[in-house]
Design a protein around this motif. Structure first.
Motif, short mmCIF file in Angstrom:
data_model
loop_
_atom_site.label_atom_id
_atom_site.label_comp_id
_atom_site.label_asym_id
_atom_site.label_seq_id
_atom_site.Cartn_x
_atom_site.Cartn_y
_atom_site.Cartn_z
N ALA A 182 0.83 -1.21 0.00
CA ALA A 182 0.00 0.00 0.00
C ALA A 182 0.86 1.26 0.00
N LEU A 183 1.97 1.23 0.75
CA LEU A 183 2.90 2.35 0.73
C LEU A 183 3.55 2.50 -0.64
N ALA A 184 3.92 1.39 -1.25
CA ALA A 184 4.52 1.44 -2.58
C ALA A 184 3.56 2.07 -3.58
N ASP A 185 2.27 1.80 -3.43
CA ASP A 185 1.27 2.39 -4.31
C ASP A 185 1.22 3.91 -4.12
N GLN A 186 1.36 4.37 -2.87
CA GLN A 186 1.40 5.81 -2.63
C GLN A 186 2.64 6.44 -3.27
N PHE A 187 3.75 5.72 -3.25
CA PHE A 187 4.97 6.23 -3.88
C PHE A 187 4.75 6.47 -5.36
N ARG A 188 4.02 5.55 -6.01
CA ARG A 188 3.79 5.70 -7.45
C ARG A 188 2.93 6.93 -7.75
N ARG A 189 2.00 7.24 -6.83
CA ARG A 189 1.10 8.36 -7.06
C ARG A 189 1.69 9.69 -6.61
N ALA A 190 2.63 9.65 -5.68
CA ALA A 190 3.27 10.87 -5.19
C ALA A 190 4.77 10.61 -5.07
N PRO A 191 5.49 10.68 -6.19
CA PRO A 191 6.92 10.38 -6.17
C PRO A 191 7.67 11.23 -5.15
N GLY A 192 8.49 10.56 -4.35
CA GLY A 192 9.30 11.27 -3.36
C GLY A 192 8.67 11.35 -2.00
N GLU A 234 0.70 17.88 -5.77
CA GLU A 234 1.04 16.45 -5.74
C GLU A 234 0.48 15.82 -4.46
N LEU A 235 0.53 16.60 -3.37
CA LEU A 235 0.10 16.10 -2.07
C LEU A 235 -0.20 17.28 -1.17
N VAL A 236 -1.25 17.15 -0.34
CA VAL A 236 -1.51 18.12 0.73
C VAL A 236 -1.72 17.34 2.02
N SER A 237 -1.28 17.95 3.14
CA SER A 237 -1.38 17.27 4.42
C SER A 237 -1.63 18.30 5.51
N TYR A 295 -3.33 13.23 5.12
CA TYR A 295 -2.89 13.70 3.82
C TYR A 295 -3.75 13.13 2.69
N ALA A 296 -3.66 13.78 1.55
CA ALA A 296 -4.31 13.31 0.33
C ALA A 296 -3.35 13.54 -0.83
N VAL A 297 -3.18 12.53 -1.67
CA VAL A 297 -2.34 12.68 -2.86
C VAL A 297 -3.21 13.09 -4.03
N ARG A 298 -2.57 13.41 -5.15
CA ARG A 298 -3.29 13.96 -6.30
C ARG A 298 -4.47 13.07 -6.72
N ASP A 299 -4.27 11.76 -6.76
CA ASP A 299 -5.33 10.85 -7.19
C ASP A 299 -6.46 10.75 -6.17
N GLY A 300 -6.24 11.23 -4.94
CA GLY A 300 -7.25 11.11 -3.90
C GLY A 300 -7.93 12.43 -3.56
#
Length: 252
Positions: A38-48, A214-217, A222-227
């Motif tokens: 699940a963390l790896a999936d977040q990495f793909r959606r918010a690199p870095g 890319e991300l707000v927290s 937090y929420a990434v761009r896809d969320g």
């Protein structure tokens, strides 16, 4: 040749207290094979995001009877370049299991020491109040003047307004990160990552004249761009925290 007086002043090290802005990874599932992908999936959606970041594992949501394999979890997180350094919350059994794997219980800056690990049963907690809109809170003691950045924030840059609000008078580019213990104001386009509220200031907000993050927290949520759901992208936006959910309101 150095004098005896100068040699006497040499010290091998010094210790001092310091506060750091750390993210808490709240564990909602004890299975390592579920957490790490699940963390790896977040990495793909918010690199870095979280890459090479020290984090604290939050144990409050875990069942004490089903403790994770903390040794395996630590190894897997480090394999994806995340550095767990300790734990917060959780039952004594969970803290003991984590401590045996090299993850000590931590306390928040200025807070009380985490209760010692013991075999004694913990007292029953009081029921949590219903989520509601966070009231405006007065600034904490030691609050600093607002930090103002008069130019764009480039990719790879990280700016942290410690103990204050942050104003950016330009664009926050993709790959850039702006952090404030208070509110974040971006008087330009927010294309990178914006983190407000440190770890505990749930009343903090994020404002952007052009919202493309890319991300707000806020306060660790937090929420990434896809969320971002139906957030008004490309428009002036205010982000606030309602309970444990982020709300995106159009400005003007």
């Amino acid at each position: 040749m150095s004098s005896p007086a100068s040699e006497a002043r040499l010290e091998p090290f010094r210790l001092r207290g310091a506060n750091f802005n750390l993210l808490v990874l709240r564990l909602l599932d004890p299975r390592v094979e579920v957490i790490v992908p699940a963390l790896a999936d977040q990495f793909r959606r918010a690199p870095g995001f979280l890459r090479n970041a020290p984090i604290v594992l939050g144990l409050d949501d875990l069942d004490p009877a089903a403790a994770p394999d903390f040794g395996h979890l630590t190894a897997q997180l480090r394999a994806v370049q995340i550095a767990p350094i300790g734990t917060t919350g959780g039952a004594p059994e969970l803290r003991a299991a984590a401590q045996a794997a090299g993850l000590p219980p931590l306390r928040a800056a200025g807070g009380e020491q985490a209760p010692p690990v013991s075999a004694e049963p913990a007292p029953m907690p009081l029921p949590a109040p219903e989520p509601q809109a966070t009231p405006e809170a007065p600034p904490p003691s030691g609050w600093q003047p607002t930090m103002i950045i008069d130019q764009a924030v480039r990719a790879g840059q990280r700016i942290w307004a410690q103990g204050s609000d942050l104003i950016i008078r330009g664009t926050v580019n993709p790959g850039a990160e702006v952090i404030a213990d208070g509110n974040v104001h971006v008087y330009g386009t927010l294309k990178g990552r914006a983190i407000a509220g440190g770890a505990e200031n749930r009343a903090a907000r994020i404002f952007a004249l052009n919202f493309e993050p890319e991300l707000v927290s806020i306060a660790g949520y937090y929420a990434v761009r896809d969320g971002l759901g139906d957030a008004p992208l490309g428009r002036p936006v205010q982000v606030c925290l309602i309970g444990e959910s982020m709300r995106f309101d159009k400005l003007g």
